[in-house]
Design a protein around this motif. Structure first.
Motif, mmCIF file in Angstrom:
data_model
loop_
_atom_site.group_PDB
_atom_site.id
_atom_site.type_symbol
_atom_site.label_atom_id
_atom_site.label_comp_id
_atom_site.label_asym_id
_atom_site.label_seq_id
_atom_site.Cartn_x
_atom_site.Cartn_y
_atom_site.Cartn_z
ATOM 1 N N ALA A 251 8.672 -2.994 14.861
ATOM 2 C CA ALA A 251 9.258 -4.007 15.738
ATOM 3 C C ALA A 251 10.232 -4.856 14.948
ATOM 4 O O ALA A 251 10.117 -4.998 13.725
ATOM 5 C CB ALA A 251 8.167 -4.901 16.326
ATOM 6 N N ALA A 257 9.696 -14.439 19.236
ATOM 7 C CA ALA A 257 9.328 -13.266 20.039
ATOM 8 C C ALA A 257 8.225 -12.463 19.352
ATOM 9 O O ALA A 257 7.252 -12.037 19.990
ATOM 10 C CB ALA A 257 10.557 -12.389 20.271
ATOM 11 N N ILE A 258 8.381 -12.268 18.062
ATOM 12 C CA ILE A 258 7.397 -11.454 17.326
ATOM 13 C C ILE A 258 6.041 -12.175 17.282
ATOM 14 O O ILE A 258 4.995 -11.580 17.545
ATOM 15 C CB ILE A 258 7.894 -11.174 15.888
ATOM 16 C CG1 ILE A 258 9.156 -10.307 15.922
ATOM 17 C CG2 ILE A 258 6.807 -10.521 15.037
ATOM 18 C CD1 ILE A 258 8.962 -8.880 16.378
ATOM 19 N N ASP A 261 3.978 -12.060 20.458
ATOM 20 C CA ASP A 261 3.501 -10.766 20.943
ATOM 21 C C ASP A 261 2.134 -10.467 20.318
ATOM 22 O O ASP A 261 2.037 -9.774 19.302
ATOM 23 C CB ASP A 261 4.528 -9.684 20.572
ATOM 24 C CG ASP A 261 4.209 -8.342 21.210
ATOM 25 O OD1 ASP A 261 3.069 -8.162 21.674
ATOM 26 O OD2 ASP A 261 5.097 -7.481 21.236
ATOM 27 N N GLU A 262 1.095 -10.987 20.928
ATOM 28 C CA GLU A 262 -0.250 -10.849 20.342
ATOM 29 C C GLU A 262 -0.673 -9.399 20.221
ATOM 30 O O GLU A 262 -1.346 -9.009 19.268
ATOM 31 C CB GLU A 262 -1.273 -11.625 21.183
ATOM 32 C CG GLU A 262 -1.226 -13.105 20.898
ATOM 33 C CD GLU A 262 -2.418 -13.839 21.482
ATOM 34 O OE1 GLU A 262 -3.401 -13.179 21.852
ATOM 35 O OE2 GLU A 262 -2.348 -15.073 21.574
ATOM 36 N N ASP A 263 -0.281 -8.607 21.215
ATOM 37 C CA ASP A 263 -0.678 -7.199 21.183
ATOM 38 C C ASP A 263 -0.092 -6.515 19.944
ATOM 39 O O ASP A 263 -0.781 -5.793 19.219
ATOM 40 C CB ASP A 263 -0.194 -6.527 22.479
ATOM 41 C CG ASP A 263 -0.634 -5.085 22.531
ATOM 42 O OD1 ASP A 263 -1.839 -4.846 22.310
ATOM 43 O OD2 ASP A 263 0.215 -4.199 22.755
ATOM 44 N N LEU A 264 1.194 -6.766 19.698
ATOM 45 C CA LEU A 264 1.850 -6.191 18.511
ATOM 46 C C LEU A 264 1.160 -6.666 17.229
ATOM 47 O O LEU A 264 0.860 -5.872 16.333
ATOM 48 C CB LEU A 264 3.328 -6.610 18.489
ATOM 49 C CG LEU A 264 4.074 -6.338 17.183
ATOM 50 C CD1 LEU A 264 4.355 -4.850 17.027
ATOM 51 C CD2 LEU A 264 5.365 -7.134 17.098
#
Lengths: 295, 307
Positions: A251, A257-258, A261-264
C-alpha cells in the motif's frame, strides 16, 4: 539546522564533485524499478521482491512494515550497501550500481549527498570518542581539517551533546548514542537521509527529541526516508507512507489514509489486538493503531 | 486500580502457596559450609572486574596530577625512554633509581601505592620470580648459602641475575601502568602515531578496544540470563558445554557485528584508506617535561651503560 551556514561544497575537493553532480537534473531522489534482493544464493524468499518506488526530492517518506518485511534491506539498497539481484535503482537520475560506486568521484558525491542512520547505534559508533565519531565521515570525504573541527563543534552544540565530546561510545545511554549517531551523519549535511527505526528502544523524551530534530532538519527541503513500525511518529515525520509486507509494497498513500485503514494495518502486523485497562477498571481486547486511541 | 493490583498479587501468591511446595524442591536445610562459586558466577565476576578496572582507569586518568596534565605523546615517549634506559642499564642502583622515579611519578599523579602493589608488583614478583628462581642455583659463581632441606647452592652471581631481571620487570611494568592509568586509552593509541605506527593499525586497535566493551556487555547479559535459569551447580561437563556454546554464540555475534560496522563505515565514505584528526597540541610545559624525561633517560644510560 545548518540552514544559513555555508555548504561544505565551497571548499576543496567536494566543491568540484558537487558541482559536477549537481548536473544530475531530476526531481527524483530515487527511482527504484522492479527491485529484487536476496540474502545469499540459497535463501528461499527474497527480502525485496519486485519493488517499484519513486521518491521525489524533498519528500518525507515513511516505510512501514513489521519485522522482516524488507524495510531495512531497502534502506541499505538505497544507500548503496547492497546491490539488487534484478531491477534497477537510480539516484538523482544516475544508476546506482556497484561499478559506479567504484568510481571515486561518484562515490564521494553519493556519500556526501545520501546518508544512512543504522537501527543499532552500536554498529554506527565505532570510533573511540564521540568527537572522533562525528569527525569520521567528513575525514573520509577529505574536508579541510579546520573546517571539520569547526563543524563538529557546531554539531555537538546543535544536538546538545557537547558535554559528551570526549566520552567513549560504550559509556553513553541509548538516547545519547542515537543522538551521536544522528550527528555523525547530519554533519555531512546530506540531501537525503535514510533512517532505520530512529526511535526504536528510546525512552519517550529521547524519542521526542529525535522526532523534533527530524522535523526541523533542513527546514523541509531535504528528502527523509524513515523505516519504522512506530506509528505514533509517522504523521509528524512523513508526507507519504509506503507499506511493506514480505518484501513487497502492499500500500502507498498519505499518513492519514494509511493510518486510518485498520484492516491494512492489522493484515500487515502493524497493529494488534491487545489487552488494556480502562480507568473504570474494565479490561478488554481490541485492535487499534497506536497512533490514536479514541476511547 | 492499585488496590485491585495488590489484591491480584496477594491472590496469586495465595494460589501458589495453596499448592504447597514444589514436589521436587529440596526441603532439607543445606549443610552450613561455604559454597564454591559456579562457573557462571566466576565468569560474571570476571566480566564485572573487567568493567571495574576500565572505570578505575578512567577515574584515575581524570584526576588532577602531574602526568595527567601532559600531552599523551610526551608521556608515551618519555616513559618509553625511561623503560629503554632501565632495560639497557648494567648497574642495579641505576635501575632502582629509575624504578624510584617511576613510583614518584605515579604517586604525583594520584596513583596509590596499593594500586601499584596489587596491579603490578604482586604479579611481576610472582611470575618473574618463578622465571628468575632457577638462576639462583644454576648460575655458576661464588656460593653465598644453601637452600634448606634440598641443600642446593645459591650463588652471588645467581642472586644478582635474579635481582636484575626482577628490578627491570618491576620498573618497566610500573612505568607502563603509570602511562595507562594517567592517559585515556584512546589517547595512548593516538599518541602511537608519533612513533610512526601506521594510522590503519591505530584505528583498528581503537575499534578493538571500543568493541571489547560491547562484547563484554553481551557476554555479561548472556551469563546473567544463564544464571537466572540455573538452579544448583553445573557439573564439569555441563560447564564446559555452556562455555563452548557461549564462545560460539559470541563469535557469531561478533562476526555479524563486524559486517554491520563495515557497512556503517562504508556508508560514511570509508574506502579502505584511513584518515584521522590529530588534536594534540604541545605547550611549553610539555616541551619542558619532554626535556626532563630525556635528561633522566640520558643520565640513566650514561650511568648504567657508558660510565
Amino acid at each position: 539546522m545548518t540552514r544559513g551556514e555555508p555548504r561544505i561544497e565551497d571548499s576543496g575537493r567536494e566543491g568540484t564533485l558537487s558541482t559536477q553532480h549537481s548536473a544530475l537534473g531530476t526531481d527524483l531522489a530515487f527511482a527504484v524499478r522492479d527491485l529484487t534482493y536476496r540474502y545469499g544464493v540459497g535463501s528461499a524468499a527474497p527480502a525485496l521482491d519486485g519493488v517499484t518506488l519513486a521518491i521525489p526530492r524533498g519528500e518525507r517518506v515513511a516505510i512501514l512494515g513489521a519485522n522482516g518485511s524488507g524495510k531495512s534491506t531497502l534502506l541499505r539498497v538505497l544507500d548503496g550497501l547492497y546491490f539488487p539481484d534484478s531491477g534497477s535503482v537510480e539516484v538523482f537520475g544516475e544508476p546506482l550500481t556497484e561499478e559506479r560506486l567504484q568510481e571515486e568521484d561518484f562515490a564521494f558525491a553519493f556519500r556526501r549527498r545520501v546518508a544512512l542512520v543504522f537501527q543499532n547505534p552500536d554498529v554506527q559508533l565505532f570510533s573511540p570518542t564521540v568527537f572522533d565519531e562525528i569527525a569520521f565521515g567528513p575525514l573520509q570525504l577529505r574536508w579541510p581539517k579546520d573546517e571539520i573541527r569547526r563543524r563538529v563543534g557546531a554539531m555537538l552544540e546543535l544536538l546538545e551533546i557537547a558535554h559528551l565530546k570526549d566520552r567513549a561510545p560504550h559509556r553513553l545511554s541509548g538516547g545519547e548514542k542515537k543522538r551521536v549517531a544522528l550527528a555523525s551523519v547530519l554533519i555531512l549535511d546530506p540531501e537525503v537521509i535514510l533512517l532505520d527505526e530512529p526511535t526504536a528502544a528510546l525512552d519517550p523524551r529521547s524519542q521526542s527529541q529525535v522526532v523534533d530534530l527530524l522535523i526541523d532538519w533542513g527546514g523541509g527541503a531535504r528528502t527523509v526516508i524513515t523505516a519504522t513500525h512506530d506509528l505514533d511518529t509517522v504523521p509528524e515525520i512523513a508526507d507519504r507512507c509506503v507499506v511493506f509486507q514480505g518484501g513487497r509494497i502492499v500500500a502507498e498513500g498519505p499518513p492519514v489514509a494509511i493510518l486510518g485503514d485498520e484492516d491494512l494495518l492489522r493484515r500487515t502486523n502493524l497493529i494488534h489486538a491487545h489487552r488494556h485497562l480502562h480507568a473504570d477498571g474494565r479490561m478488554h481486547y481490541h485492535p487499534h493503531p497506536h497512533a490514536r486511541h479514541d476511547h | 486500580m492499585e488496590r485491585r493490583a495488590k489484591s491480584d498479587e496477594r491472590g496469586g501468591a495465595e494460589t501458589v502457596l495453596a499448592h504447597g511446595p514444589i514436589p521436587d524442591a529440596p526441603t532439607r536445610r543445606a549443610p552450613r559450609r561455604r559454597r564454591r562459586s559456579t562457573f557462571v558466577e566466576k565468569t560474571l565476576r570476571g566480566l564485572g572486574e573487567a568493567f571495574e578496572r576500565s572505570l578505575y582507569s578512567e577515574e584515575v586518568g581524570g584526576r588532577r596530577g602531574l602526568l595527567q596534565a601532559l600531552d599523551p605523546r610526551v608521556k608515551l615517549v618519555g616513559l618509553l625512554l625511561l623503560i629503554v634506559a632501565a632495560a639497557a642499564s648494567r648497574r642495579l642502583p641505576v635501575i632502582l633509581a629509575v624504578f624510584a622515579l617511576g613510583v614518584a611519578l605515579a604517586l604525583a599523579s594520584g596513583i596509590p601505592l596499593r594500586t601499584l602493589l596489587r596491579r603490578v608488583w604482586l604479579g611481576a614478583i610472582v611470575f618473574t620470580g618463578a622465571i628468575a628462581l632457577p638462576a639462583l642455583f644454576l648460575t655458576p659463581g661464588r656460593e653465598v648459602g644453601r637452600l634448606p632441606l634440598v641443600g642446593w647452592a645459591v650463588t652471588a652471581q645467581g642472586l644478582l641475575a635474579a635481582a636484575f631481571l626482577l628490578s627491570r620487570v618491576l620498573t618497566s611494568a610500573t612505568l607502563a601502568l603509570t602511562l595507562v592509568l594517567t592517559t585515556p586509552w584512546n589517547d595512548v593509541l593516538k599518541a602511537l602515531r608519533v612513533l610512526r605506527v601506521p594510522a590503519l593499525f591505530v584505528v583498528i586497535l581503537g575499534m578493538t578496544y571500543r568493541y571489547i566493551f560491547l562484547l563484554l556487555q553481551t557476554a555479561r547479559d548472556m551469563f546473567e540470563s544463564r544464571q537466572s535459569r540455573t538452579v544448583g551447580r553445573l557439573d564439569g561437563a555441563e560447564s564446559r558445554r555452556v562455555a563452548a556454546a557461549s564462545v560460539g554464540v559470541l563469535l557469531g555475534k561478533s562476526f555479524a557485528l563486524s559486517n554491520e560496522v563495515y557497512l556503517a563505515m562504508q556508508s560514511r565514505g570509508f574506502r579502505g584508506e584511513v584518515h584521522t584528526l590529530d588534536e594534540f597540541a604541545m605547550t611549553a610545559r610539555d616541551w619542558l617535561a619532554l626535556a626532563g624525561f630525556s635528561a633522566a633517560a640520558a643520565l640513566a644510560l650514561w650511568a648504567g651503560v657508558w660510565r
